[in-house]
Write a protein that holds these residues in place. Structure first.
Motif, PDB file in Angstrom:
ATOM      1  N   MET A 272       0.846  -1.167   0.000  1.00 16.11           N
ATOM      2  CA  MET A 272       0.000   0.000   0.000  1.00 16.11           C
ATOM      3  C   MET A 272       0.906   1.251   0.000  1.00 16.11           C
ATOM      4  O   MET A 272       1.749   1.392   0.867  1.00 16.11           O
ATOM      5  CB  MET A 272      -0.889  -0.022   1.241  1.00 16.11           C
ATOM      6  CG  MET A 272      -1.715   1.214   1.407  1.00 16.11           C
ATOM      7  SD  MET A 272      -2.699   1.183   2.922  1.00 16.11           S
ATOM      8  CE  MET A 272      -4.169   0.449   2.299  1.00 16.11           C
ATOM      9  N   PRO A 273       0.729   2.141  -0.988  1.00 18.48           N
ATOM     10  CA  PRO A 273       1.573   3.339  -1.024  1.00 18.48           C
ATOM     11  C   PRO A 273       1.220   4.296   0.113  1.00 18.48           C
ATOM     12  O   PRO A 273       0.052   4.448   0.474  1.00 18.48           O
ATOM     13  CB  PRO A 273       1.269   3.963  -2.383  1.00 18.48           C
ATOM     14  CG  PRO A 273      -0.035   3.392  -2.803  1.00 18.48           C
ATOM     15  CD  PRO A 273      -0.162   2.052  -2.130  1.00 18.48           C
ATOM     16  N   ARG A 274       2.271   4.903   0.643  1.00 16.15           N
ATOM     17  CA  ARG A 274       2.053   5.833   1.750  1.00 16.15           C
ATOM     18  C   ARG A 274       1.714   7.209   1.214  1.00 16.15           C
ATOM     19  O   ARG A 274       2.233   7.644   0.197  1.00 16.15           O
ATOM     20  CB  ARG A 274       3.301   5.936   2.613  1.00 16.15           C
ATOM     21  CG  ARG A 274       3.537   4.706   3.418  1.00 16.15           C
ATOM     22  CD  ARG A 274       4.706   4.784   4.340  1.00 16.15           C
ATOM     23  NE  ARG A 274       5.266   6.125   4.504  1.00 16.15           N
ATOM     24  CZ  ARG A 274       6.204   6.411   5.371  1.00 16.15           C
ATOM     25  NH1 ARG A 274       6.687   5.474   6.147  1.00 16.15           N
ATOM     26  NH2 ARG A 274       6.686   7.633   5.462  1.00 16.15           N
ATOM     27  N   LYS A 275       0.845   7.878   1.911  1.00 11.94           N
ATOM     28  CA  LYS A 275       0.459   9.236   1.564  1.00 11.94           C
ATOM     29  C   LYS A 275       1.572  10.180   2.064  1.00 11.94           C
ATOM     30  O   LYS A 275       2.024  10.053   3.203  1.00 11.94           O
ATOM     31  CB  LYS A 275      -0.864   9.575   2.243  1.00 11.94           C
ATOM     32  CG  LYS A 275      -1.383  10.937   1.934  1.00 11.94           C
ATOM     33  CD  LYS A 275      -2.706  11.155   2.637  1.00 11.94           C
ATOM     34  CE  LYS A 275      -3.154  12.579   2.448  1.00 11.94           C
ATOM     35  NZ  LYS A 275      -4.371  12.863   3.184  1.00 11.94           N
ATOM     36  N   PRO A 276       2.034  11.112   1.208  1.00 14.48           N
ATOM     37  CA  PRO A 276       3.080  12.013   1.684  1.00 14.48           C
ATOM     38  C   PRO A 276       2.561  12.903   2.806  1.00 14.48           C
ATOM     39  O   PRO A 276       1.370  13.237   2.842  1.00 14.48           O
ATOM     40  CB  PRO A 276       3.424  12.852   0.443  1.00 14.48           C
ATOM     41  CG  PRO A 276       2.292  12.683  -0.484  1.00 14.48           C
ATOM     42  CD  PRO A 276       1.632  11.379  -0.152  1.00 14.48           C
TER      43      PRO A 276
ATOM     44  N   TRP B 115       1.497  18.923  -1.534  1.00 19.47           N
ATOM     45  CA  TRP B 115       1.519  18.383  -0.173  1.00 19.47           C
ATOM     46  C   TRP B 115       1.591  19.484   0.883  1.00 19.47           C
ATOM     47  O   TRP B 115       1.596  19.195   2.077  1.00 19.47           O
ATOM     48  CB  TRP B 115       2.674  17.413   0.016  1.00 19.47           C
ATOM     49  CG  TRP B 115       4.013  18.020  -0.263  1.00 19.47           C
ATOM     50  CD1 TRP B 115       4.776  18.761   0.595  1.00 19.47           C
ATOM     51  CD2 TRP B 115       4.734  17.955  -1.487  1.00 19.47           C
ATOM     52  NE1 TRP B 115       5.927  19.172  -0.034  1.00 19.47           N
ATOM     53  CE2 TRP B 115       5.930  18.675  -1.315  1.00 19.47           C
ATOM     54  CE3 TRP B 115       4.499  17.342  -2.711  1.00 19.47           C
ATOM     55  CZ2 TRP B 115       6.870  18.821  -2.305  1.00 19.47           C
ATOM     56  CZ3 TRP B 115       5.443  17.485  -3.701  1.00 19.47           C
ATOM     57  CH2 TRP B 115       6.616  18.209  -3.505  1.00 19.47           C
TER      58      TRP B 115
END
Length: 76
Positions: free
Chosen positions: A1-5, A71
């Motif tokens: 699962m990609p991490r949210k910046p 971001w």
């Protein structure tokens, strides 16, 4: 699962500084109108000595001219 910046908070004064530097390259200046209870921002063209844009949303302007990254968000 990609991490949210992570979200980075940018202070209003720092963001105004970024915007002012970017606008200076286009021969424009950011001004504050304090004639009413609420401060409103507007942009002028230095060479033509005209108002270019009124009721500026500083965060939207910063994103539009590319000085605020996706971001980042304005600290209130």
């Amino acid at each position: 699962m990609p991490r949210k910046p992570p979200t980075i908070l940018v202070k209003r004064r720092a963001l105004i500084g970024r915007v002012e530097r970017a606008l200076a390259k286009q021969d424009r200046e950011l001004h504050a109108d304090r004639s009413s209870n609420q401060v409103s921002l507007y942009i002028t063209d230095i060479k033509k000595q005209t108002v270019v844009e009124t009721d500026v949303d500083i965060e939207a302007l910063a994103r539009r001219i590319g000085v605020m990254k996706p971001w980042e968000r304005l600290a209130e």
